[in-house]
Design a protein around this motif. Sequence first.
Motif, PDB file in Angstrom:
ATOM      1  N   ASP A  59       0.841  -1.202   0.000  1.00 18.73           N
ATOM      2  CA  ASP A  59       0.000   0.000   0.000  1.00 18.73           C
ATOM      3  C   ASP A  59       0.875   1.250   0.000  1.00 18.73           C
ATOM      4  O   ASP A  59       0.551   2.259  -0.634  1.00 18.73           O
ATOM      5  N   ARG A  60       2.030   1.178   0.651  1.00 23.29           N
ATOM      6  CA  ARG A  60       2.912   2.349   0.693  1.00 23.29           C
ATOM      7  C   ARG A  60       3.532   2.624  -0.679  1.00 23.29           C
ATOM      8  O   ARG A  60       3.715   3.781  -1.070  1.00 23.29           O
ATOM      9  N   GLN A  61       3.831   1.562  -1.394  1.00 23.02           N
ATOM     10  CA  GLN A  61       4.355   1.782  -2.758  1.00 23.02           C
ATOM     11  C   GLN A  61       3.275   2.374  -3.665  1.00 23.02           C
ATOM     12  O   GLN A  61       3.539   3.271  -4.456  1.00 23.02           O
ATOM     13  N   ALA A 256      15.602  -3.344 -10.656  1.00 22.79           N
ATOM     14  CA  ALA A 256      14.760  -3.077  -9.471  1.00 22.79           C
ATOM     15  C   ALA A 256      13.514  -3.953  -9.458  1.00 22.79           C
ATOM     16  O   ALA A 256      12.690  -3.857  -8.546  1.00 22.79           O
ATOM     17  N   LYS A 257      13.379  -4.808 -10.483  1.00 23.28           N
ATOM     18  CA  LYS A 257      12.210  -5.687 -10.593  1.00 23.28           C
ATOM     19  C   LYS A 257      12.302  -6.891  -9.662  1.00 23.28           C
ATOM     20  O   LYS A 257      11.384  -7.684  -9.583  1.00 23.28           O
ATOM     21  N   LYS A 258      13.455  -7.042  -8.994  1.00 17.17           N
ATOM     22  CA  LYS A 258      13.635  -8.202  -8.110  1.00 17.17           C
ATOM     23  C   LYS A 258      13.536  -7.743  -6.661  1.00 17.17           C
ATOM     24  O   LYS A 258      12.438  -7.465  -6.181  1.00 17.17           O
ATOM     25  N   ASP A 259      14.681  -7.639  -5.970  1.00 16.84           N
ATOM     26  CA  ASP A 259      14.680  -7.255  -4.558  1.00 16.84           C
ATOM     27  C   ASP A 259      13.813  -6.038  -4.247  1.00 16.84           C
ATOM     28  O   ASP A 259      13.210  -5.960  -3.177  1.00 16.84           O
ATOM     29  N   SER A 260      13.807  -5.054  -5.129  1.00 15.97           N
ATOM     30  CA  SER A 260      13.201  -3.758  -4.788  1.00 15.97           C
ATOM     31  C   SER A 260      11.690  -3.733  -4.925  1.00 15.97           C
ATOM     32  O   SER A 260      11.075  -2.663  -4.810  1.00 15.97           O
ATOM     33  N   LEU A 261      11.084  -4.882  -5.209  1.00 13.83           N
ATOM     34  CA  LEU A 261       9.635  -5.048  -5.098  1.00 13.83           C
ATOM     35  C   LEU A 261       8.862  -4.147  -6.056  1.00 13.83           C
ATOM     36  O   LEU A 261       7.721  -3.758  -5.782  1.00 13.83           O
ATOM     37  N   ALA A 262       9.502  -3.789  -7.167  1.00 12.33           N
ATOM     38  CA  ALA A 262       8.844  -2.943  -8.160  1.00 12.33           C
ATOM     39  C   ALA A 262       8.468  -3.793  -9.373  1.00 12.33           C
ATOM     40  O   ALA A 262       8.916  -4.931  -9.507  1.00 12.33           O
ATOM     41  N   GLU A 301       9.551   6.468  -7.656  1.00  5.12           N
ATOM     42  CA  GLU A 301       9.027   6.556  -6.281  1.00  5.12           C
ATOM     43  C   GLU A 301       8.756   5.150  -5.732  1.00  5.12           C
ATOM     44  O   GLU A 301       9.069   4.844  -4.571  1.00  5.12           O
ATOM     45  N   ALA A 302       8.155   4.293  -6.562  1.00  6.49           N
ATOM     46  CA  ALA A 302       7.823   2.926  -6.107  1.00  6.49           C
ATOM     47  C   ALA A 302       9.094   2.153  -5.777  1.00  6.49           C
ATOM     48  O   ALA A 302       9.138   1.392  -4.803  1.00  6.49           O
ATOM     49  N   ILE A 303      10.140   2.364  -6.565  1.00  4.96           N
ATOM     50  CA  ILE A 303      11.404   1.651  -6.299  1.00  4.96           C
ATOM     51  C   ILE A 303      12.020   2.157  -4.990  1.00  4.96           C
ATOM     52  O   ILE A 303      12.464   1.362  -4.152  1.00  4.96           O
ATOM     53  N   ALA A 304      12.032   3.483  -4.816  1.00 10.90           N
ATOM     54  CA  ALA A 304      12.641   4.041  -3.599  1.00 10.90           C
ATOM     55  C   ALA A 304      11.948   3.477  -2.359  1.00 10.90           C
ATOM     56  O   ALA A 304      12.603   3.055  -1.397  1.00 10.90           O
ATOM     57  N   GLN A 305      10.623   3.441  -2.379  1.00  9.40           N
ATOM     58  CA  GLN A 305       9.885   2.882  -1.244  1.00  9.40           C
ATOM     59  C   GLN A 305      10.168   1.376  -1.126  1.00  9.40           C
ATOM     60  O   GLN A 305      10.355   0.835  -0.031  1.00  9.40           O
ATOM     61  N   GLY A 306      10.220   0.690  -2.287  1.00  6.64           N
ATOM     62  CA  GLY A 306      10.490  -0.752  -2.293  1.00  6.64           C
ATOM     63  C   GLY A 306      11.858  -1.066  -1.697  1.00  6.64           C
ATOM     64  O   GLY A 306      12.028  -2.075  -1.001  1.00  6.64           O
TER      65      GLY A 306
END
Length: 465
Positions: A59-61, A256-262, A301-306
């Motif tokens: 939800d935060r992302q 960023a499609k892996k660990d960073s949850l994006a 933004e989504a990556i930074a939060q991820g």
Amino acid sequence: MSGHPAEPWRVKMVEPLRATTREYREQAIRAAGWNPCLLRSEDVYVDLFTDSGTNAMSDRQWSALMRGDEAYAGARSFYVLEEAVRTHYGYEHVIPVHQGRGGENILSRCLLRPGTHVAGNMYFPSTRAHQELNGATFHDVIIDEAHDPDDEHPFKGNVDLGKLKVLIDAVGAGTIPYLSIAATVNMAGGQPISVANLTEVAELAHHHGIPVFLDTARAVENAWFVKQREPGWADRSITDILRALCAPTDGAVMSAKKDSLANIGGWIGLRDPELAEQARGLVLLYEGLHTYGGMAGRDMEAIAQGITESVDEDHISARIAQVEYLGRRLHTAGVPIIRPVGGHCVCVDATATLPHIPRTQFTAQTLAAAVYLDAGIRGVERGGVSAGRDPRTGENRFPPLEFLRLAIPRRVYTQSHIDLVADSVIRVHRHRDRITSGLAFAYEPSHLRFFQARFAPVRGTSIWD
Ligand code: PLI
């Protein structure tokens, strides 16, 4: 079966899944040329093709998306991403790219020329493809244990320093523009490298004037294994360990499609300002402006939060435990898998499962099709098809490992899904003698052929009697 911690999240939004019949799947896989990659996702029940871009955002992302600054130049969201990368990975120069391979293209173009050599801890298809397209030859210097599915070495992603020294002596340090080190090593089954080994590798490389670039796609998962297995790190935070992994290196390429949850995005992290200038110049040509690199502001933004969520210990411990749970169920039932279980996937040893299907008939591709047929589960071949052909000889490459990778997206599937996967793979293994034909190419693309290749059964009209 016990030992699976409850998920540290609850479901707020659902996406319907559709179960299909065996007859339907038989038609679907035939129409897809026996390549699960060419299936429509709606024909897949549990999709373990990849953990890349398939994560559920928090939800935060989703709220962070609304803060996306879509300015063409100097977007605020770029500075948010830059800060997150600097804080967690420690690289001064952060250059956004649309996804990992965008970064691989830029780095390879900056540094590689025909006749150069790159060494690394096992290859990854897109990484090596960019290196080869720029005229370099890739050399695998991973420890031998990584090629043995049964070896329980805790750091099967480690580099064999002896092999690296032999290579440097043979080709000369001047012909090696950089080392390409991965954390974790995808093609070994998500196996980690230790901080100690990476530090020694960097010392040796730097002694010879060779920079080291880290593939950080799954470095957070690597950090978790360091905390569990490497002496001296148990009491340190995941962020500390992540920074310790990056510290000896000269830069990183990140999907960023892996660990960073994006779901999309990436970056290049560098320390050398001149190389960073050169890379920014190429990003302008191939990706987008150097403050968005092919991403929307909201993606950054989504990556930074991820990134901040990725290093949370509740998240990372549950993530790895879910993968481990699937591995344990398969191992206990006698299904041959790569041991120890890696960070993002469970890998079924195809040559041990289907010894009667020769590798020239693409054993793991055949197993992937069989697993789809059983219950609609999609994995990916990691073996001869993924390895492609040697660009110099044109011959098929057959790496020592030939496996079906079941990659688990982050925060997407529940324990019931994982149990369903385990039941299905165990069933396929029990009926393995009924898989009577391997596959031959009906269409073979020239690059990254596993994505678009089409196949046909070598004997009869199906792989299954
Ligand atoms: O898919 P990209 O272009 O964002 O990233 C390419 C890439 C680079 N390095 C590593 C270790 C990867 O695993 C990787 C992509 N992996 C995919 C797509 C996978 O399914 O494993």
